[in-house]
Design an enzyme around this catalytic site. Sequence first.
Site, PDB file in Angstrom:
ATOM      1  N   TYR A 168       0.809  -1.218   0.000  1.00 17.34           N
ATOM      2  CA  TYR A 168       0.000   0.000   0.000  1.00 17.34           C
ATOM      3  C   TYR A 168       0.849   1.278   0.000  1.00 17.34           C
ATOM      4  CZ  TYR A 168      -4.856  -1.523   0.348  1.00 17.34           C
ATOM      5  OH  TYR A 168      -6.107  -2.012   0.075  1.00 17.34           O
ATOM      6  N   LYS A 211       6.231 -13.656   6.603  1.00 15.68           N
ATOM      7  CA  LYS A 211       7.061 -14.533   5.766  1.00 15.68           C
ATOM      8  C   LYS A 211       8.525 -14.255   6.087  1.00 15.68           C
ATOM      9  CE  LYS A 211       7.447 -17.592   2.423  1.00 15.68           C
ATOM     10  NZ  LYS A 211       7.095 -19.020   2.653  1.00 15.68           N
ATOM     11  N   ASP A 219       2.363 -18.786   4.639  1.00 14.30           N
ATOM     12  CA  ASP A 219       1.808 -19.875   3.829  1.00 14.30           C
ATOM     13  C   ASP A 219       1.275 -20.999   4.707  1.00 14.30           C
ATOM     14  OD1 ASP A 219       4.508 -20.100   4.486  1.00 14.30           O
ATOM     15  OD2 ASP A 219       4.945 -21.489   2.863  1.00 14.30           O
ATOM     16  N   ASP A 233      -4.478  -9.217   3.304  1.00 14.66           N
ATOM     17  CA  ASP A 233      -5.445  -9.297   2.210  1.00 14.66           C
ATOM     18  C   ASP A 233      -5.758 -10.750   1.893  1.00 14.66           C
ATOM     19  OD1 ASP A 233      -7.147  -8.205   0.368  1.00 14.66           O
ATOM     20  OD2 ASP A 233      -5.601  -7.605  -1.054  1.00 14.66           O
TER      21      ASP A 233
END
Length: 419
Positions: free
Chosen positions: A159, A229, A282, A306
């Site tokens: 963003y 991550k 993940d 998101d």
Amino acid sequence: MSYDKVEVPEEGQKITVADEETGELDVPENPIIPIIHGDGIGTDVGPAAQKVLDAAAEATGRSISWMRVYAGESAREKYDENLPDDTVDAIKEFNIAIKGPLTTPVGSGFRSLNVALRKKLDLYANVRPTYHLDGVPSPVKHPEKMDMVTFRENTEDVYAGIEWEAGTDEVEKVKAFVEDEMGYDSTIHDGPVGIGIKPITEFGSKRLVREAIDYAIENDRPSVTLVHKGNIMKFTEAAFRDWGYEVAEEEYDQTITEDELWEEYDGERPEDKIVVKDRIADNMLQQLLTRTDQYDVIATMNLNGDYMSDAAGAQIGGLGIAPGANFGTARCLAEPVHGSAPKYAGQDKVNPTAMILSGRLMLEYMGWADAGQLVRDAVEETISSGDVTYDLHRQIEGGNKLATSEFADAIVENIEKLS
């Protein structure tokens, strides 16, 4: 404050900030609340949500004075621009607002009107509660296990919008700097390349995690999970994780880590403690399905959030019923997760549940938890009785198909019965 083309309601009072440091609000019993109906189906779901929220306020001895403001198509008609100062100024002045879906037209100057609003108002936490309502069809066997709130950082990561297009002089300058000055001379493939930068700051990370922990404390949620991550992006996403743990350890007596839970409490969480843990992004997407009931509040960066919130929304019936809101310091802009679906605009057909439940989140932020609970209970009672809009009607047997406005009326009737 004066406005160019909108009127402040004569009745109603302003929501004010009682404490600038903590962001505590002083909410009157008859607040003025700006509302943007939005584009496309916003013309249908906006009025439906107003009707339901009015009923919940009245049932709990209060009232809302709505202040209509404009963005997107309605703003272009009235102001010849997408996001007029009137709208931004009104939300800044009155602190609480709700909006329907907005569509950003091609060549508008904004990548997204939603993002523009969040940035102009410094709404740094995108908050998405995900919970199943009885009667809503779901693709999973036990959708009732999903009861999670995602706190998604709203100003950094993707963003931030820092990127350069392939073939431009700017991207070639960045590429040369990365290769020649920073030593990554064999990393980028030859040929056209687009390059983006994802900033993750200590300031942005910590204020987001504070919001998540505060929410968990205030709502008796047992855990906050930092999703990242960091195994690959060690200086951005791993930093987010580390800064999150720092906030928990240095600023809160109520938090313990997952290691402390097992080492000091044999896995039995004390009632006065919140467990702060972390998961790789993940793996977390998998665990949303396989260990759904182990997660309560999620704190994560923009892109992860998101993915995470949309995947969670699918388990409880889809984005058409998924609420959301954006929090800043002493400021809230509630909004549904779904898009504007212009082909259904004005047909009095679509499901307004997402915007109605976004209004519930707004009421809770205002301290009107009783009115918010009434909204949820009435929506669930309506759907579970088979009174639904076309999208749910085609998935169930024996239901009663209602128009958008009729569905809102049915919820209002249930509010009156339940109050």
